[in-house]
Write a protein that holds these residues in place. Structure first.
Motif, PDB file in Angstrom:
ATOM      1  N   THR A 165     -29.722   3.095 -19.968  1.00 42.12           N
ATOM      2  CA  THR A 165     -28.493   3.388 -20.708  1.00 42.12           C
ATOM      3  C   THR A 165     -28.064   2.162 -21.499  1.00 42.12           C
ATOM      4  OG1 THR A 165     -27.098   2.728 -18.845  1.00 42.12           O
ATOM      5  CG2 THR A 165     -27.683   5.062 -18.992  1.00 42.12           C
ATOM      6  N   GLY A 166     -27.342   2.404 -22.581  1.00 37.06           N
ATOM      7  CA  GLY A 166     -26.845   1.333 -23.421  1.00 37.06           C
ATOM      8  C   GLY A 166     -25.530   0.775 -22.903  1.00 37.06           C
TER       9      GLY A 166
ATOM     10  N   ARG B 236     -22.572   1.260 -23.865  1.00 37.60           N
ATOM     11  CA  ARG B 236     -21.514   2.279 -23.785  1.00 37.60           C
ATOM     12  C   ARG B 236     -21.923   3.445 -22.881  1.00 37.60           C
ATOM     13  NH1 ARG B 236     -21.661   0.692 -29.197  1.00 37.60           N
ATOM     14  NH2 ARG B 236     -22.964   2.488 -29.672  1.00 37.60           N
ATOM     15  N   GLN B 237     -22.910   3.202 -22.010  1.00 37.85           N
ATOM     16  CA  GLN B 237     -23.410   4.167 -21.034  1.00 37.85           C
ATOM     17  C   GLN B 237     -24.047   5.411 -21.655  1.00 37.85           C
ATOM     18  OE1 GLN B 237     -23.602   3.134 -17.836  1.00 37.85           O
ATOM     19  NE2 GLN B 237     -22.809   1.285 -18.783  1.00 37.85           N
ATOM     20  N   GLU B 238     -24.470   5.312 -22.912  1.00 35.01           N
ATOM     21  CA  GLU B 238     -25.204   6.417 -23.518  1.00 35.01           C
ATOM     22  C   GLU B 238     -26.666   6.325 -23.071  1.00 35.01           C
ATOM     23  OE1 GLU B 238     -25.812   3.069 -26.502  1.00 35.01           O
ATOM     24  OE2 GLU B 238     -24.231   3.724 -25.160  1.00 35.01           O
ATOM     25  N   VAL B 239     -27.285   7.454 -22.848  1.00 34.69           N
ATOM     26  CA  VAL B 239     -28.682   7.488 -22.406  1.00 34.69           C
ATOM     27  C   VAL B 239     -29.569   7.057 -23.567  1.00 34.69           C
ATOM     28  CG1 VAL B 239     -30.529   8.971 -21.542  1.00 34.69           C
ATOM     29  CG2 VAL B 239     -28.180   9.310 -20.742  1.00 34.69           C
ATOM     30  N   LEU B 240     -30.473   6.134 -23.291  1.00 37.48           N
ATOM     31  CA  LEU B 240     -31.392   5.644 -24.321  1.00 37.48           C
ATOM     32  C   LEU B 240     -32.603   6.570 -24.421  1.00 37.48           C
ATOM     33  CD1 LEU B 240     -31.419   1.830 -23.468  1.00 37.48           C
ATOM     34  CD2 LEU B 240     -30.181   2.959 -25.325  1.00 37.48           C
TER      35      LEU B 240
ATOM     36  N   SER C 253     -36.509   3.616 -26.740  1.00 41.39           N
ATOM     37  CA  SER C 253     -35.529   2.526 -26.763  1.00 41.39           C
ATOM     38  C   SER C 253     -35.348   1.868 -25.405  1.00 41.39           C
ATOM     39  CB  SER C 253     -34.167   3.055 -27.236  1.00 41.39           C
ATOM     40  OG  SER C 253     -34.271   3.562 -28.545  1.00 41.39           O
ATOM     41  N   GLN C 254     -35.923   2.431 -24.371  1.00 45.26           N
ATOM     42  CA  GLN C 254     -35.788   1.855 -23.033  1.00 45.26           C
ATOM     43  C   GLN C 254     -36.628   0.589 -22.938  1.00 45.26           C
ATOM     44  OE1 GLN C 254     -36.930   5.038 -20.411  1.00 45.26           O
ATOM     45  NE2 GLN C 254     -35.185   6.309 -21.015  1.00 45.26           N
TER      46      GLN C 254
END
Length: 102
Positions: free
Chosen positions: A79-80, A82-86, A90-91
């Motif tokens: 997660t980034g 802002r807790q958005e799933v990558l 992008s991981q």
């Protein structure tokens, strides 16, 4: 700090970072720059686990860790900030903890 995977396998030789927060920079940032770390921060904990705590938290001798085999735990960031799933592309992997000098 950057570490190289020494275990034989799919990721042998891969470079993996370990990021630390610091209280303040002293002088110019970058290689050879000086900083002050928090007494209870990850850098102080990892350093104490591997070597011994310095008398002052602006006197870490990180050169003592060069050319040593250090056992650590690696994890994947999913997660980034802002807790958005990558997305899978992008991981990335980071060193979560330094355990001991091997």
């Amino acid at each position: 700090m950057w570490f190289k995977v020494a275990d034989q396998g799919e990721h042998f030789g891969a470079m993996v970072p370990r990021y630390y927060n610091v209280i303040s920079l002293r002088g110019k940032p970058g290689r050879g720059g000086q900083f002050k770390a928090a007494a209870g921060g990850d850098l102080a904990r990892d350093y104490a686990r591997l070597l011994a705590l310095p008398h002052r938290f602006d006197r870490f001798d990180l050169q003592q860790l060069r050319k040593r085999v250090i056992v650590g735990r690696v994890g994947t960031v999913l997660t980034g900030a802002r807790q958005e799933v990558l997305a899978p592309a992008s991981q990335y992997s980071v060193v979560r903890e330094l355990v001991r000098i091997g």
